[in-house]
Scaffold this motif. Structure first.
Motif, PDB file in Angstrom:
ATOM      1  N   PHE A 173      32.780  36.778  44.469  1.00  0.00           N
ATOM      2  CA  PHE A 173      34.322  36.891  44.340  1.00  0.00           C
ATOM      3  C   PHE A 173      34.108  36.035  43.107  1.00  0.00           C
ATOM      4  O   PHE A 173      35.019  35.996  41.998  1.00  0.00           O
ATOM      5  CB  PHE A 173      35.212  37.138  44.781  1.00  0.00           C
ATOM      6  CG  PHE A 173      34.726  38.555  45.850  1.00  0.00           C
ATOM      7  CD1 PHE A 173      34.842  39.347  45.446  1.00  0.00           C
ATOM      8  CD2 PHE A 173      34.346  37.711  46.890  1.00  0.00           C
ATOM      9  CE1 PHE A 173      34.991  40.594  46.735  1.00  0.00           C
ATOM     10  CE2 PHE A 173      34.828  38.923  48.392  1.00  0.00           C
ATOM     11  CZ  PHE A 173      34.834  40.280  47.910  1.00  0.00           C
ATOM     12  N   GLN A 196      36.189  37.333  39.058  1.00  0.00           N
ATOM     13  CA  GLN A 196      37.096  37.690  40.212  1.00  0.00           C
ATOM     14  C   GLN A 196      38.095  35.991  40.520  1.00  0.00           C
ATOM     15  O   GLN A 196      39.860  36.424  40.713  1.00  0.00           O
ATOM     16  CB  GLN A 196      37.826  38.551  40.678  1.00  0.00           C
ATOM     17  CG  GLN A 196      37.005  39.931  40.658  1.00  0.00           C
ATOM     18  CD  GLN A 196      36.107  40.097  40.606  1.00  0.00           C
ATOM     19  OE1 GLN A 196      35.221  39.051  41.021  1.00  0.00           O
ATOM     20  NE2 GLN A 196      34.555  40.530  39.497  1.00  0.00           N
ATOM     21  N   GLU A 218      34.711  40.059  34.304  1.00  0.00           N
ATOM     22  CA  GLU A 218      35.413  40.707  35.238  1.00  0.00           C
ATOM     23  C   GLU A 218      37.354  40.872  34.654  1.00  0.00           C
ATOM     24  O   GLU A 218      37.590  41.740  35.228  1.00  0.00           O
ATOM     25  CB  GLU A 218      34.871  40.468  36.306  1.00  0.00           C
ATOM     26  CG  GLU A 218      33.139  40.461  36.903  1.00  0.00           C
ATOM     27  CD  GLU A 218      32.288  40.332  36.282  1.00  0.00           C
ATOM     28  OE1 GLU A 218      31.485  38.668  37.251  1.00  0.00           O
ATOM     29  OE2 GLU A 218      33.088  38.151  35.871  1.00  0.00           O
ATOM     30  N   GLU A 262      41.030  48.234  45.256  1.00  0.00           N
ATOM     31  CA  GLU A 262      39.752  48.959  46.262  1.00  0.00           C
ATOM     32  C   GLU A 262      38.863  46.811  46.330  1.00  0.00           C
ATOM     33  O   GLU A 262      38.606  46.203  47.948  1.00  0.00           O
ATOM     34  CB  GLU A 262      39.231  49.750  46.447  1.00  0.00           C
ATOM     35  CG  GLU A 262      39.397  50.474  46.711  1.00  0.00           C
ATOM     36  CD  GLU A 262      40.085  51.504  48.232  1.00  0.00           C
ATOM     37  OE1 GLU A 262      39.516  50.197  49.144  1.00  0.00           O
ATOM     38  OE2 GLU A 262      41.547  51.214  48.199  1.00  0.00           O
ATOM     39  N   GLN A 263      38.925  46.303  45.132  1.00  0.00           N
ATOM     40  CA  GLN A 263      37.948  45.130  45.231  1.00  0.00           C
ATOM     41  C   GLN A 263      38.331  43.384  46.024  1.00  0.00           C
ATOM     42  O   GLN A 263      38.192  42.976  47.166  1.00  0.00           O
ATOM     43  CB  GLN A 263      37.322  45.128  44.535  1.00  0.00           C
ATOM     44  CG  GLN A 263      36.545  43.595  44.033  1.00  0.00           C
ATOM     45  CD  GLN A 263      36.264  43.097  42.427  1.00  0.00           C
ATOM     46  OE1 GLN A 263      37.060  43.039  41.916  1.00  0.00           O
ATOM     47  NE2 GLN A 263      34.546  42.993  42.336  1.00  0.00           N
ATOM     48  N   ARG A 313      38.696  44.272  50.258  1.00  0.00           N
ATOM     49  CA  ARG A 313      37.771  43.359  49.559  1.00  0.00           C
ATOM     50  C   ARG A 313      37.692  41.265  50.314  1.00  0.00           C
ATOM     51  O   ARG A 313      37.022  40.646  51.426  1.00  0.00           O
ATOM     52  CB  ARG A 313      36.525  43.570  49.550  1.00  0.00           C
ATOM     53  CG  ARG A 313      35.763  45.159  49.990  1.00  0.00           C
ATOM     54  CD  ARG A 313      34.356  45.033  49.300  1.00  0.00           C
ATOM     55  NE  ARG A 313      34.253  45.467  47.524  1.00  0.00           N
ATOM     56  CZ  ARG A 313      33.318  44.378  47.203  1.00  0.00           C
ATOM     57  NH1 ARG A 313      32.949  43.569  47.744  1.00  0.00           N
ATOM     58  NH2 ARG A 313      33.430  44.399  45.895  1.00  0.00           N
TER      59      ARG A 313
END
Length: 302
Positions: free
Chosen positions: A107, A110, A130, A170-171, A174
């Motif tokens: 990630f 992000q 992103e 949703e990301q 995770r």
């Protein structure tokens, strides 16, 4: 004069979230909210802003209130006055953050690190691509504070305030799953805006939250929880609301907050902060507008 519903000496502190609470869908403080908070302050009740925003990003909002006050920012990491006096800092230790970034390799696009400083380097990221998809407006407003560092670990020459992960809901779920299994001494807080498919996951030092910071401040002031009122709308407000003797959630609050028995005020499109304060102080009816309760907009609290 309206008669006080709560004796003046029993309510001493009003803690208010900013985004989705004090700010309306146009990202402004409504004239009604402004007038009521100024009146409460004039009557000797302390107002404190408690926000996920970093201190500098919260200052323009605080200054609009027109009176001196303190701010709890970065979800409890920094407690500082409007004039810049620091009461407490609860930073994320550099070794912990370095390990965190390594664990969360998937990630990196992000990942945002924030530091207690001013100018470029206050916010550190590796790249924009992103993040622009989810928080472009925030990036534009904060570009002067952003520094690009690759790898991002090279920015960890001092303890950061926090790490953040921003992206689609949703990301970020995770991200939450990965953080749950990393076994690091951290606090993980989430803020979700489903209408914009945006979620912000804040990673702070263990034991750091809006609620912990508010409790610390109230204890310093000699104020008991029963003398504290709090107003919020999102998951990162839960600890703050649980601490306060008079907890209120906005009409536009996240679903998870609705089943906890906290009093529901109007939405941020209907001056819900003012309605809650006047209900506690003067016994005014909240007069909820069922059509406006669930649909109001929010800002980005970074």
């Amino acid at each position: 004069m309206l008669k006080l519903s709560v004796p003046a000496d029993s309510l001493r502190l009003i803690a208010i979230d900013i985004d989705g609470t004090l700010l309306n869908p146009e990202f402004q403080i409504s004239p009604t909210d402004l007038a009521v908070l100024r009146r409460a302050h004039a009557e000797g009740i302390e107002v404190i802003l408690v926000t996920g925003r970093r201190h500098t990003f919260a200052l323009p909002i605080a200054e609009q209130l027109g009176f001196d006050l303190w701010l709890i920012t970065s979800n409890g990491a920094i407690t500082r006055s409007l004039s810049g006096e620091t009461f407490h800092r609860d930073l994320l230790p550099e070794p912990t953050c370095r390990e965190l970034v390594g664990v969360m390799q998937e990630f990196r696009g992000q990942t945002v690190l924030t530091f207690d400083s001013t100018g470029p380097g206050t916010i550190v990221i590796e790249r924009l691509a992103e993040l622009e998809v989810s928080i472009q407006r925030w990036l534009e407003k904060n570009m002067q504070y952003i520094k690009f560092v690759v790898p991002i670990e090279d920015a960890l020459t001092t303890d950061p305030v926090q790490a953040m992960f921003c992206g689609p809901v949703e990301q970020m779920r995770r991200v939450l799953q990965s953080l749950e299994s990393c076994n690091l001494p951290i606090t993980v807080l989430r803020t979700e805006y489903p209408g914009r498919d945006l979620s912000i996951v804040d990673v702070l030092n263990a034991g750091c939250s809006k609620g912990h910071a508010l409790a610390r401040w109230a204890n310093y002031r000699g104020i008991t929880p029963s003398q504290v009122m709090a107003v919020g709308d999102n998951y990162n407000d839960i600890e703050m609301l649980a601490f306060a003797g008079h907890p209120f959630i906005m009409g536009n609050a996240s679903e998870e907050l609705l089943g906890r028995g906290w009093t529901l005020t109007r939405s941020n499109a209907e001056s819900g902060v003012a309605a809650a304060v006047e209900h506690v102080l003067y016994g005014k009816d909240l007069s909820l507008n069922s059509e406006g309760v669930r649909g109001s907009a929010i800002g980005v609290s970074l």
